[in-house]
Design a protein around this motif. Structure first.
Motif, short mmCIF file in Angstrom:
data_model
loop_
_atom_site.label_atom_id
_atom_site.label_comp_id
_atom_site.label_asym_id
_atom_site.label_seq_id
_atom_site.Cartn_x
_atom_site.Cartn_y
_atom_site.Cartn_z
N PHE A 54 36.02 61.21 109.94
CA PHE A 54 34.60 61.37 110.23
C PHE A 54 34.27 60.87 111.63
O PHE A 54 33.55 61.51 112.40
N GLU A 55 34.81 59.72 111.98
CA GLU A 55 34.51 59.14 113.29
C GLU A 55 35.18 59.90 114.42
O GLU A 55 34.61 60.07 115.50
N GLN A 89 33.72 63.98 115.57
CA GLN A 89 32.32 64.26 115.89
C GLN A 89 32.22 65.33 116.99
O GLN A 89 33.00 65.34 117.92
N TYR A 133 32.36 66.49 105.26
CA TYR A 133 33.19 65.30 105.20
C TYR A 133 33.25 64.83 103.75
O TYR A 133 32.22 64.65 103.10
N GLN A 185 27.89 68.14 108.46
CA GLN A 185 27.39 68.15 109.82
C GLN A 185 27.51 69.57 110.38
O GLN A 185 28.52 70.24 110.17
N GLU A 213 27.21 68.94 116.06
CA GLU A 213 26.41 67.74 115.82
C GLU A 213 27.27 66.48 115.99
O GLU A 213 28.46 66.49 115.71
N ARG A 214 26.61 65.40 116.42
CA ARG A 214 27.32 64.13 116.65
C ARG A 214 26.55 62.97 116.03
O ARG A 214 25.38 62.77 116.34
N SER A 215 27.23 62.23 115.18
CA SER A 215 26.74 60.90 114.83
C SER A 215 27.27 59.94 115.89
O SER A 215 28.20 60.28 116.63
N GLN A 242 26.19 59.14 118.69
CA GLN A 242 26.13 59.60 120.08
C GLN A 242 25.52 58.56 121.01
O GLN A 242 25.96 58.39 122.15
#
Length: 299
Positions: A245-246, A249, A257, A285, A289-291, A293
């Motif tokens: 997941f990390e 992105q 996920y 996601q 898309e980015r977590s 960020q």
């Protein structure tokens, strides 16, 4: 360059793999020597999971999905004794030692039917977007050994419903930590409980990437040409585990996920749930898309 630190050259998620190779070079003379420190645990899982599948053959798709995610909690205490990669909570560990298959199956069943354990649930969206889709090519990145067997059953059941789908599974190139390997996949395909999946493999509806990641994470800066071609032609990607997941992105694909069972410190940081919660996470996601960020700006 002289005086550069490892921290300046590699990302956090690759530390264990880099130092594993340095240690193997110093001890064995080659950085590519493989020592499977979870072999005994995986052998136990190989015996146990088919029996659980028989006892849960009437599961619906959602139950099968969350069974695979919750299975990451099974035997966490044993895995932690073999290798420690992050601070861990054993509060929600489903212990293996001294228990029979019936007891383990019942504990796992109670866990996934506890509404307080489902932290993020995008299954309905997945069902309508993927399982009800037409001629979709799904690429599935595996993670832990036991979890991946349940995921293979989940894939088989999706193909039973929608034969226009195609799945390509991406195991690790070899045995790293507790991850499932390319050779493991072929052994598992011999299970009676997965005989339909083996038939889908023969028909080309279920495929296996030979040259997947050669580390215990997913890093697209280090992928093979085979994996690049597979990923380029994917409609949907499924990533198992918090580290994937990390590391993935911003991928320009629709990504689901799965397999994030919150019990370690880094699962806290990527989900927001306490590692003592034992939450199960299945999230989506969109393309690009980015977590995380703007996390650097918070410093």
């Amino acid at each position: 360059k002289q005086n550069q630190l490892f921290a300046d050259l590699i990302v956090n998620q690759e530390y264990s793999d880099i130092f594993r190779r340095i240690i193997m070079f110093l001890i064995m003379g080659t950085p590519f020597y493989i020592y499977n420190n979870h072999l005994s645990f995986n052998i136990l899982g190989k015996k146990m999971v088919p029996l659980i599948l028989r006892r849960t053959e009437d599961y619906c798709l959602k139950e099968r999905l969350f069974q695979s995610i919750a299975s990451g909690m099974v035997g966490m205490d044993i895995k932690e004794r073999n290798i420690s990669t992050a601070p861990i909570s054993l509060k929600n560990s489903l212990e293996l030692e001294g228990k029979g298959v019936i007891e383990i199956t019942d504990e796992l069943d109670r866990y996934i039917h506890n509404v307080n354990k489902i932290g993020i649930d995008c299954f309905e969206q997945y069902y309508h977007e993927v399982i009800c889709g037409e001629n979709l090519n799904i690429v599935w990145f595996t993670d832990d050994y036991i979890q991946s067997i349940f995921e293979m059953k989940f894939i088989e059941e999706q193909l039973n419903i929608n034969k226009s789908l195609s799945f390509t599974i991406i195991p690790r190139y070899d045995s790293y930590s507790n991850d499932i390997s390319y050779n493991d996949i072929f052994e598992i395909l011999e299970f009676d409980e997965l005989h339909k999946l083996k038939e889908y493999y023969r028909k080309g509806k279920f495929n296996i990437c030979r040259n997947g990641m050669d580390i215990s994470a997913v890093d697209f800066y280090r992928m093979s040409s085979e994996l690049y071609d597979i990923l380029k032609n994917a409609d949907i990607c499924v990533m198992s585990g918090a580290r994937a997941f990390e590391m993935t992105q911003g991928l320009k694909k629709v990504v689901y996920y799965t397999g994030i069972a919150v019990c370690k410190s880094y699962t806290e940081s990527v989900t927001g749930f306490s590692r003592n919660s034992g939450k199960l996470v299945f999230l989506r996601q969109g393309i690009g898309e980015r977590s995380f960020q703007d996390f650097r700006a918070r410093a």
